[in-house]
Design a protein around this motif. Sequence first.
Motif, PDB file in Angstrom:
ATOM      1  N   ALA A  67       0.826  -1.214   0.000  1.00  0.00           N
ATOM      2  CA  ALA A  67       0.000   0.000   0.000  1.00  0.00           C
ATOM      3  C   ALA A  67       0.859   1.262   0.000  1.00  0.00           C
ATOM      4  O   ALA A  67       0.413   2.324  -0.460  1.00  0.00           O
ATOM      5  CB  ALA A  67      -0.929  -0.002   1.214  1.00  0.00           C
ATOM      6  N   GLU A  68       2.097   1.165   0.498  1.00  0.00           N
ATOM      7  CA  GLU A  68       2.977   2.339   0.474  1.00  0.00           C
ATOM      8  C   GLU A  68       3.278   2.774  -0.958  1.00  0.00           C
ATOM      9  O   GLU A  68       3.516   3.954  -1.212  1.00  0.00           O
ATOM     10  CB  GLU A  68       4.270   2.049   1.238  1.00  0.00           C
ATOM     11  N   ARG A  69       3.272   1.829  -1.901  1.00  0.00           N
ATOM     12  CA  ARG A  69       3.495   2.217  -3.299  1.00  0.00           C
ATOM     13  C   ARG A  69       2.315   3.015  -3.838  1.00  0.00           C
ATOM     14  O   ARG A  69       2.489   3.958  -4.615  1.00  0.00           O
ATOM     15  CB  ARG A  69       3.756   0.973  -4.160  1.00  0.00           C
ATOM     16  N   TYR A  70       1.114   2.636  -3.421  1.00  0.00           N
ATOM     17  CA  TYR A  70      -0.049   3.431  -3.850  1.00  0.00           C
ATOM     18  C   TYR A  70      -0.009   4.815  -3.215  1.00  0.00           C
ATOM     19  O   TYR A  70      -0.306   5.814  -3.864  1.00  0.00           O
ATOM     20  CB  TYR A  70      -1.358   2.732  -3.504  1.00  0.00           C
ATOM     21  N   ALA A  71       0.387   4.880  -1.946  1.00  0.00           N
ATOM     22  CA  ALA A  71       0.479   6.177  -1.282  1.00  0.00           C
ATOM     23  C   ALA A  71       1.475   7.087  -1.987  1.00  0.00           C
ATOM     24  O   ALA A  71       1.302   8.317  -2.019  1.00  0.00           O
ATOM     25  CB  ALA A  71       0.880   5.985   0.181  1.00  0.00           C
ATOM     26  N   ALA A  72       2.517   6.497  -2.590  1.00  0.00           N
ATOM     27  CA  ALA A  72       3.549   7.298  -3.247  1.00  0.00           C
ATOM     28  C   ALA A  72       3.073   7.865  -4.581  1.00  0.00           C
ATOM     29  O   ALA A  72       3.180   9.080  -4.823  1.00  0.00           O
ATOM     30  CB  ALA A  72       4.804   6.450  -3.453  1.00  0.00           C
ATOM     31  N   VAL A  73       2.556   7.022  -5.468  1.00  0.00           N
ATOM     32  CA  VAL A  73       2.226   7.486  -6.831  1.00  0.00           C
ATOM     33  C   VAL A  73       0.891   6.951  -7.327  1.00  0.00           C
ATOM     34  O   VAL A  73       0.582   7.060  -8.520  1.00  0.00           O
ATOM     35  CB  VAL A  73       3.348   7.089  -7.827  1.00  0.00           C
ATOM     36  N   GLY A  74       0.095   6.372  -6.438  1.00  0.00           N
ATOM     37  CA  GLY A  74      -1.166   5.764  -6.879  1.00  0.00           C
ATOM     38  C   GLY A  74      -2.128   6.743  -7.511  1.00  0.00           C
ATOM     39  O   GLY A  74      -2.710   6.460  -8.569  1.00  0.00           O
ATOM     40  N   GLU A  75      -2.305   7.892  -6.906  1.00  0.00           N
ATOM     41  CA  GLU A  75      -3.242   8.877  -7.469  1.00  0.00           C
ATOM     42  C   GLU A  75      -2.747   9.399  -8.804  1.00  0.00           C
ATOM     43  O   GLU A  75      -3.549   9.651  -9.719  1.00  0.00           O
ATOM     44  CB  GLU A  75      -3.446  10.010  -6.478  1.00  0.00           C
ATOM     45  N   PHE A  76      -1.428   9.553  -8.944  1.00  0.00           N
ATOM     46  CA  PHE A  76      -0.885  10.011 -10.222  1.00  0.00           C
ATOM     47  C   PHE A  76      -1.174   8.986 -11.326  1.00  0.00           C
ATOM     48  O   PHE A  76      -1.604   9.351 -12.433  1.00  0.00           O
ATOM     49  CB  PHE A  76       0.623  10.233 -10.102  1.00  0.00           C
ATOM     50  N   LEU A  77      -0.969   7.710 -11.035  1.00  0.00           N
ATOM     51  CA  LEU A  77      -1.169   6.674 -12.052  1.00  0.00           C
ATOM     52  C   LEU A  77      -2.629   6.275 -12.208  1.00  0.00           C
ATOM     53  O   LEU A  77      -2.974   5.540 -13.141  1.00  0.00           O
ATOM     54  CB  LEU A  77      -0.333   5.439 -11.709  1.00  0.00           C
ATOM     55  N   ALA A  78      -3.502   6.752 -11.316  1.00  0.00           N
ATOM     56  CA  ALA A  78      -4.931   6.459 -11.468  1.00  0.00           C
ATOM     57  C   ALA A  78      -5.505   7.122 -12.704  1.00  0.00           C
ATOM     58  O   ALA A  78      -6.516   6.678 -13.267  1.00  0.00           O
ATOM     59  CB  ALA A  78      -5.689   6.903 -10.223  1.00  0.00           C
ATOM     60  N   VAL A  79      -4.859   8.189 -13.154  1.00  0.00           N
ATOM     61  CA  VAL A  79      -5.223   8.852 -14.410  1.00  0.00           C
ATOM     62  C   VAL A  79      -4.399   8.214 -15.527  1.00  0.00           C
ATOM     63  O   VAL A  79      -3.177   8.073 -15.388  1.00  0.00           O
ATOM     64  CB  VAL A  79      -4.926  10.357 -14.333  1.00  0.00           C
ATOM     65  N   PRO A  80      -5.012   7.788 -16.624  1.00  0.00           N
ATOM     66  CA  PRO A  80      -4.244   7.160 -17.708  1.00  0.00           C
ATOM     67  C   PRO A  80      -3.097   8.049 -18.195  1.00  0.00           C
ATOM     68  O   PRO A  80      -3.293   9.244 -18.455  1.00  0.00           O
ATOM     69  CB  PRO A  80      -5.286   6.946 -18.806  1.00  0.00           C
ATOM     70  N   ARG A  81      -1.911   7.481 -18.275  1.00  0.00           N
ATOM     71  CA  ARG A  81      -0.714   8.217 -18.707  1.00  0.00           C
ATOM     72  C   ARG A  81      -0.075   7.462 -19.861  1.00  0.00           C
ATOM     73  O   ARG A  81       0.195   6.264 -19.754  1.00  0.00           O
ATOM     74  CB  ARG A  81       0.301   8.317 -17.569  1.00  0.00           C
ATOM     75  N   ALA A  82       0.202   8.178 -20.919  1.00  0.00           N
ATOM     76  CA  ALA A  82       0.777   7.537 -22.106  1.00  0.00           C
ATOM     77  C   ALA A  82       2.131   6.920 -21.793  1.00  0.00           C
ATOM     78  O   ALA A  82       2.505   5.890 -22.359  1.00  0.00           O
ATOM     79  CB  ALA A  82       0.912   8.556 -23.240  1.00  0.00           C
ATOM     80  N   GLY A  83       2.886   7.523 -20.872  1.00  0.00           N
ATOM     81  CA  GLY A  83       4.220   7.031 -20.570  1.00  0.00           C
ATOM     82  C   GLY A  83       4.278   6.032 -19.436  1.00  0.00           C
ATOM     83  O   GLY A  83       5.361   5.611 -19.041  1.00  0.00           O
ATOM     84  N   ALA A  84       3.112   5.629 -18.922  1.00  0.00           N
ATOM     85  CA  ALA A  84       3.098   4.687 -17.798  1.00  0.00           C
ATOM     86  C   ALA A  84       3.410   3.280 -18.282  1.00  0.00           C
ATOM     87  O   ALA A  84       2.822   2.802 -19.264  1.00  0.00           O
ATOM     88  CB  ALA A  84       1.755   4.719 -17.092  1.00  0.00           C
TER      89      ALA A  84
END
Length: 571
Positions: A300-317
């Motif tokens: 869950a610490e990984r979600y706390a770090a960047v989860g909200e950022f990656l929740a939005v579709p990103r072309a470079g993800a």
Amino acid sequence: MTSDVLTTATVATDRVLRALDRIAEVDRPEVWITLRDRAALLADAAAVDARIAAGDHLPLAGLVVAVKDNVDVAGLPTTAACPEFAYTPEVTAAGVARLVDAGAVVLGKTNLDQFATGLVGTRSPYGAVRCSWDPALVSGGSSSGSAVAVALGIADIGLGTDTAGSGRVPAALNGIVGIKATIGVIPTHGVVPACVDYDCLTVFAASLEVAATATAVMAGPEPRDPRSRPWPADVRLSTGSTVRVAVPRPEDLTALCPQYRTAFDAAVRDAQESGVRIATVDISALLDAATLLYDGAVVAERYAAVGEFLAVPRAGADPTVAAIVAAAKAPAAHELVADLDALVHARARARELLADVDALLLPTTTEHPTIAEVQADPVAINRRMGTYTNFCNLLDLCAVAVPARPTESGAPFGITVVAPAFADQIAVDVAAHLTGAPSPDFVGAGVELAVFGAHLRGQALHFQLEELGARFVETVHTSDAYRLVALNTTPPKPGLVRHGPGAGAPIVGEVFRVSEAGLGRFLAQLPAPMTLTSVELSDGRHVVGFGCTNDVVADATDITEHGGWVAYRQS
């Protein structure tokens, strides 16, 4: 003479020019996300050369650094290998700033498994980082670019991060050294978090000496990092005269591919032949704890770090990274509490395993897959490669990864020395012993203590210093203000007595560095008539050293003419 002066005067500039030539020669663009331009690099190098000329003490002068691109360098973009995440920091990470202050020059920012999630080096929109010696193989991640930059001879120091093994696996696969200090010893200020409670800033280098020097430069508390930690007052500074190492049972090594299993067995035999005492232990509790990093609620610490950022579709993800982070949202709070409790018990088990040895010796990773194999099975192979690394930060252990004897096919093979929290010097010393390298002075903490008799190396009471983890520094002589007497004690020992300048003779002794708490214990157990006092050395320094009370001198034998206790005993 003139040529030597010119070379010394341009040591940093010469090194930067060689690094730039090497970058062009190897043609590995996937190693880098941002390379600094030539003019900026040469300007920084000239500044270092000017500091050298001015007489500054710069332990890293003339060395160049490759920085993983989840670590901030002011003025350079930090991407964490995701273009949409990029930002340009105004402040350099504390660890990097300390390297620069010590004379190093930053070459640029290196590629990585996106958001430091992976052990393979293929999870990046900037391209898969290929192994330094076979481009068909993975480089290891997530600190892939930094490790390969060192292995290719571009950089002297590669900065990585390590949550699950990213400062160790790439070292093993590329035949270099990787040091992952105790959590918090190197501040993570300026590091993009992966699992913030378990992240470490780590070092790659071609030699143990350079890696240890760079790590020591970066170590120390940082007010901007609330998780940073100082060396404790009772830090151990050396192993005893016999190195004792634990190794896993055969049933704990089933994850190894056949070549790596054979290579690890050879490494254990080599250790025994070098004089290391081996104990076989059950590490199943550690291997079980390792699964909690990704399969448990700690993820869950990984979600706390960047989860909200990656929740939005990103072309470079990266799709694998995005899936791992998205799944990290699922654990419930009670599951995290249960897993944290399991880690407490696992830490206790780890302390038990390491109580009677200096360190645990492990294979660093399980295999060396091709890039094609990882692309076909990106999760299972990655998971397996972290078998012997994932538990380390969870259980608050330090680790030093070094090359061992190559596999039967001639490929690099790496081993890791694992030790308890703050036993970093012990891990470095054991790694040095196993590889035949000099043992660098890694932890600068402690107090210098001069001994002149029974506590000298090879004498009857030296074991007391070994029990305190004292580290030998140098052989010394006192000033000529001292006389040495043989006391009527059991066991026999001398007394050092100050009489004044010119009233005695230089007496040979040895200086050890001992922890502050160790010195306190030593003083508390000191029998009469011995004392600890300030002793003047022949070079004018004053150190804490042994003396004795004047009331016993009358019944003692003056042995000053022998110049030291050992010479007197031999006479």
